[in-house]
Design a protein around this motif. Sequence first.
Motif, short mmCIF file in Angstrom:
data_model
loop_
_atom_site.label_atom_id
_atom_site.label_comp_id
_atom_site.label_asym_id
_atom_site.label_seq_id
_atom_site.Cartn_x
_atom_site.Cartn_y
_atom_site.Cartn_z
N ASP A 221 0.88 -1.12 0.07
CA ASP A 221 0.16 -0.08 -0.03
C ASP A 221 0.85 1.38 -0.07
OD1 ASP A 221 1.20 0.04 2.56
OD2 ASP A 221 -0.88 0.16 3.62
N ALA A 222 2.13 1.12 -0.29
CA ALA A 222 3.04 2.34 -0.44
C ALA A 222 2.64 3.35 -1.35
CB ALA A 222 4.40 1.78 -0.83
N LEU A 223 1.77 3.05 -2.43
CA LEU A 223 1.48 4.18 -3.64
C LEU A 223 0.50 4.98 -3.04
CD1 LEU A 223 1.71 5.43 -6.15
CD2 LEU A 223 0.15 3.62 -7.14
N ALA A 243 6.12 10.89 8.45
CA ALA A 243 5.94 9.48 9.17
C ALA A 243 4.97 8.61 8.29
CB ALA A 243 5.10 10.09 10.24
N LEU A 244 4.08 9.04 7.44
CA LEU A 244 3.35 8.24 6.64
C LEU A 244 4.03 7.57 5.70
CD1 LEU A 244 0.45 7.31 6.48
CD2 LEU A 244 0.25 8.92 4.58
N VAL A 245 5.22 7.96 5.16
CA VAL A 245 6.10 7.24 4.09
C VAL A 245 7.17 6.38 4.89
CG1 VAL A 245 7.83 7.77 2.25
CG2 VAL A 245 5.79 9.07 2.48
N ILE A 258 8.07 -0.35 -7.72
CA ILE A 258 8.98 0.90 -8.10
C ILE A 258 8.10 2.04 -7.95
CG2 ILE A 258 8.04 0.50 -10.58
CD1 ILE A 258 10.63 1.70 -11.43
N ASP A 259 6.74 2.06 -8.26
CA ASP A 259 5.76 3.26 -8.17
C ASP A 259 6.15 3.86 -6.59
OD1 ASP A 259 5.04 3.55 -10.77
OD2 ASP A 259 3.98 1.76 -10.35
N GLY A 260 6.10 2.93 -5.71
CA GLY A 260 5.87 3.43 -4.15
C GLY A 260 7.49 3.93 -3.94
N ALA A 261 8.47 3.11 -4.41
CA ALA A 261 9.78 3.54 -4.02
C ALA A 261 10.12 4.85 -4.81
CB ALA A 261 10.81 2.24 -4.68
N LEU A 262 9.82 4.95 -5.81
CA LEU A 262 10.04 6.27 -6.31
C LEU A 262 9.32 7.38 -5.74
CD1 LEU A 262 9.25 5.85 -10.35
CD2 LEU A 262 11.37 6.65 -9.50
N ARG A 263 8.15 7.41 -5.03
CA ARG A 263 7.53 8.28 -4.63
C ARG A 263 8.22 8.68 -3.14
NH1 ARG A 263 2.30 10.26 -6.72
NH2 ARG A 263 2.25 9.64 -8.96
#
Length: 560
Positions: A221-223, A243-245, A258-263
């Motif tokens: 649920d990182a994105l 904190a959320l990230v 990758i989309d979660g990691a990028l952001r």
Amino acid sequence: MNEAFVYESHLEAGHRHPRAAPARAQSDALAMRRLHGTPPASLYVDEVLCRERPASGARIHPCLARAWQMLVRLRAAEALLIAQRIEQQVGSLPGPVAAAVRCEIAAVRAVSLLLQDDAGAALAAALSALRLDAATPVAHVALTVCRCVYWRLGDPESFYAVQRREPGEQPGRLRAITTMVDLALDAAIEFGQMHFNAARLLADDALELARRFGTGPAAIDALPACVMAQVLYEEGRVDESEALVAARLPGIRQGGTIDGALRAYGLLARIAANRRRPGQGLLLLAEADALGTQRNWPRLRAASLAQQVEMHVAAARIDQAALCAQRLAVLSGQCGAASSSARFEIARYHVLAQARLALARASSHVSAAVDLAALRQLHCDTALRRDRYGAVTIALLLVEALLVAGLRDEAIEALVALLKQAATVGLHQTLVDCSERVSNLIDGIVQGAIAPVGDVRELLPYAGALMSRRRRGTADAQPARDPTRSISAMGLSERERAIIGLMGRGLTNKQIAIRLRIAPETVKSHVKRLYTKLSVRNRIEAVTLASRLGLVRLSGSVVD
């Protein structure tokens, strides 16, 4: 057409479940029901095979089950290997059964390739699955893959044209995941168009679904978490954004998308820069670069190098910035085999890094020409992809480049247009973080020293507020952490605050109950409410968020 109806149709066609199945087959079927909620295609395939070719069924069905489990855990390479092994056995199966297996294999392959950031191949596999059987119970997976690819390609028309499947009242785990991803994609689209309220609502719905159904590892649920964090950052709520990230970063390191990691890495590095902690930001970006190398994600490496250039330039370390820009140029030259979406992103980061480096050299009285044509074209291309938020960063660089090129009137005109747009949508922190050149230009407009063409009086309060926030500096921009204020903002009671404090000291629920002289079940109820109020899913995330908000001070270990 929902999964239950498809399955019932198979039964009505004469494919009745045998009265007695082998114990292992029943166990596998139960595992798949937990994953899918209702019997998926692989379960139907197994029923036919158990009747007609029991030996093949005993091999294929558990393999399909394992492939989906690997994908839920974001282990794409392993899922692909399993799919390849199954494919070698399909030729010996009856025609209808072989078609069903091929359809599911295509869906598995589509998700695996998407996780590996091969958008073109993922789209081909997803479309293949839909062509084989658009009514298959795993069709929702292929549809979600299509939406994700179109989003990455910057093709909103195709994105919105893809039909979404409703999850039903009791979706299985896999359906819950695809529904959560669909909501997250909608949130990302809305954020890119700077519809911040809509992005917040959609991201919150995605996070709530992830909490309710326990949709897998924390990184899945990182994105939506990162989209929510980006909205919070633009509102100036930097602590909550971080904190959320940060709570999801361990999961991203272990096996995120990758989309979660990028952001995540980009936002955390930006927050470090906002707080005048460039060393921390550069460490995060170096970690992102290493992760991109490890997982063969050139987009993540390019984003990391471009942001390193930005941070080195801000610290007047031109030589280090030039080295990062050189590495990015090499990476850009090697991206010919990447998908078109990856090529566009890598080229974008390259253009931005080159522009920043040229502007820095101009400040140091070193001869360097900024490629205005490349910046203008990039701004146009980004706007055509409906990424208005991404276009803002390019517009700010373009304003600065125009000033350096001596085109002051054009720079002022472009800045006024940007301020009008930003004031309309509520863009805030990005403009507070702008460069000194752009900041001086905005301040000149506010003070009346610069007179743009046209009436800008309606912009003055907004522009003045931006400059006021910028002048207050990082220390005053973020108010001192007041636990009382944070508790009120998060809606925590005094008892909940006490419990989160003891959790931060590593106490278990039973130990907390003894300390507070209440029943363990009461502690459990309070903990559940805490998770809901803090928008987290487990003890580690709750304590991480609470500590960053100043609600607790960590000491000892955090236990599950």
